[in-house]
Design an enzyme around this catalytic site. Structure first.
Site, mmCIF file in Angstrom:
data_model
loop_
_atom_site.group_PDB
_atom_site.id
_atom_site.type_symbol
_atom_site.label_atom_id
_atom_site.label_comp_id
_atom_site.label_asym_id
_atom_site.label_seq_id
_atom_site.Cartn_x
_atom_site.Cartn_y
_atom_site.Cartn_z
ATOM 1 N N ARG A 1 33.565 42.747 39.370
ATOM 2 C CA ARG A 1 33.997 41.488 38.761
ATOM 3 C C ARG A 1 34.690 40.604 39.796
ATOM 4 O O ARG A 1 34.481 39.392 39.820
ATOM 5 C CB ARG A 1 34.930 41.759 37.579
ATOM 6 N N CYS B 1 44.359 39.059 36.935
ATOM 7 C CA CYS B 1 43.311 39.970 36.471
ATOM 8 C C CYS B 1 42.353 39.162 35.602
ATOM 9 O O CYS B 1 42.047 38.016 35.913
ATOM 10 C CB CYS B 1 43.915 41.155 35.711
#
Length: 280
Positions: free
Chosen positions: A176, A236
């Protein structure tokens, strides 16, 4: 009370009148698991369920943004979590979301907050007691005062891009971070904040789900290229696992760490923000 407590310690403290145990489990969208249902099926005796998907700023389109003070206080009071209590938080998720609840309680003014080392997985592996159903705590008074200085906004972070005074550390997995995997939330493009380092939060844990400590923990930050001498900003996907990195730094005695609450859900959904892909 230490910031990280053992299962043995908690087993000895269960039932203490000032102790409150909190299940703060949360899962990524599409994980196929229901945190509340799992709590109702089995939890540490006396634990209440703190729904991190609900204790949020519902007026903000980004997920998991900090709620207003009055909303946080109301939710804590309804759960029986009050001023002067000692809080021990655990989870049962690969996201290690107890760290997010630890961070939230601390920045809203709680003084005695700890994470259960190893979480529910370690508690169960040791054959310790469980209960089912829903635990209802007695209504309590919680005084919420947000320490906004511990939170980084998108505008502030935009002003730091290209400067060298802060370490920006991203807790998402490598795929990611590099933009090689699709984001789990619609409307969010892949990639990462320019200049960020990638330290997947799972790297801070041992095989038994306990936290790494000392040299092993420091080595995880070093391997990611994080300069621990600089003030740190953690990020995040939606501000949950960013708190894992923040807590890991706390275990190393580093407390000049702030959290970007909007994280990639906010940054990656804004066409105007600069974005990077690949591994830096």
């Amino acid at each position: 009370m230490e910031s990280l407590v053992s299962t043995e310690w908690l087993a000895g403290e269960l039932g203490a009148p000032d102790l409150r145990v909190i299940d703060a489990t949360i899962f990524l969208p599409g994980a196929g698991r229901n945190a509340r249902a799992e709590y109702e099926a089995e939890h540490i005796p006396g634990a209440v369920f703190l729904d991190l998907d609900e204790v949020v700023d519902s007026a903000n389109p980004a997920p998991h943004m900090l709620p207003p003070e009055h909303k946080f206080a109301s939710r804590m009071q309804t759960l029986g979590l009050g001023d002067g209590n000692r809080f021990v938080i655990y989870d049962n998720t690969p996201l290690h979301s107890a760290a997010r609840a630890w961070w939230m309680l601390r920045i809203f003014g709680a003084h005695y907050v700890a994470i259960l080392d190893g979480g529910l997985a370690k508690w169960k592996a040791e054959g310790r007691p469980l209960e089912s159903g829903v635990h209802h705590g007695r209504h309590a008074h919680f005084s919420a005062y947000l320490d906004a200085g511990q939170v980084v906004t998108k505008d502030e972070l935009l002003g730091l891009i290209g400067t060298d005074g802060q370490s920006i550390v991203d807790a998402r997995g490598a795929g990611r971070f590099a933009g090689e995997e699709a984001e789990p939330r619609p409307g969010v493009v892949p990639g990462h904040i320019p200049g960020a380092r990638n330290l997947p939060q799972s790297e801070l844990f041992n095989a038994d789900n306990s936290w790494k400590r000392g040299g092993a923990l420091r080595a995880a930050f070093d391997a990611a290229g994080v300069d621990l001498a600089k003030p740190m900003i953690t990020t995040c996907g939606s501000g949950v696992t960013a708190a894992v990195l923040l807590f890991g730094a706390h275990l190393l005695g580093k407390n000049d760490v702030r959290l970007y609450d909007g994280s990639w859900s906010e940054w990656g959904a804004d066409p105007a923000t600069p974005k990077a892909v690949g591994h830096e």
